[in-house]
Design an enzyme around this catalytic site. Structure first.
Site, PDB file in Angstrom:
ATOM      1  CG  ASP A   8      -1.311   1.143   1.654  1.00 32.04           C
ATOM      2  OD1 ASP A   8      -2.005   2.019   2.204  1.00 32.04           O
ATOM      3  OD2 ASP A   8      -1.452   0.811   0.462  1.00 32.04           O
ATOM      4  CG  HIS A  11      -3.524   3.994  -0.693  1.00 35.01           C
ATOM      5  ND1 HIS A  11      -3.246   3.755   0.637  1.00 35.01           N
ATOM      6  CD2 HIS A  11      -4.182   5.184  -0.740  1.00 35.01           C
ATOM      7  CE1 HIS A  11      -3.720   4.757   1.360  1.00 35.01           C
ATOM      8  NE2 HIS A  11      -4.290   5.632   0.549  1.00 35.01           N
TER       9      HIS A  11
END
Length: 153
Positions: A30, A79
């Site tokens: 991410d 996530h």
């Protein structure tokens, strides 16, 4: 007695190491932190993402799918993994399964949500735990129609 305590302590430390690998996957992906993301995998690891992406082998395959396909496909992602269950199959091998929710924006500006499970094989080599194999089972990969994800003003 000392052997039992050493064994139990090794299991506790190993569980923490595997939890860190699962978290570093999310943070590395991410935040586009390649060094962090690459550090979770063994050089001969297999990442079986499944449809629509495929299976990628070794450091080069994982680098290719991450840098050339997935990071290009996602402008941003977050996530969240939960429910990690670890089962030891020996002193230096364990399996894990966890659930993941991901929300993000694809390169075309479409907000997306993904729900999946990760099925991992963790191996300890030279005293270090890493992921040897990760299979992704996706349950949904859907657009969030009418939703624009943006940072707070």
């Amino acid at each position: 007695m000392t052997e039992d305590i050493e064994h139990r302590l090794d299991r506790v430390e190993s569980r923490f190491a595997m939890h860190d690998l699962v978290s570093d996957y999310c943070h590395g992906f991410d935040k586009r932190d390649w060094d962090r993301f690459a550090a979770i995998w063994w050089p001969d690891a297999v990442w079986d993402i499944g449809p629509p992406f495929g299976t990628f082998e070794g450091s080069d395959g994982i680098a290719h799918v991450t840098k050339d396909i997935l990071w290009d496909a996602w402008l941003a992602s977050s996530h969240y993994t939960t429910n990690l269950v670890i089962t030891f199959e020996g002193k230096d091998r364990a399996t894990g399964v966890c659930d993941v929710d991901c929300i993000g924006t694809t390169s075309d500006g479409q907000a997306q949500t993904v729900a999946a499970s990760y099925f991992d094989i963790f191996e300890r080599r030279g005293g270090v735990w890493k992921i040897a194999h990760r299979k992704v089972k996706m349950y949904h990969f859907n657009p969030l129609s009418g939703v624009t994800l943006s940072p707070p003003a």
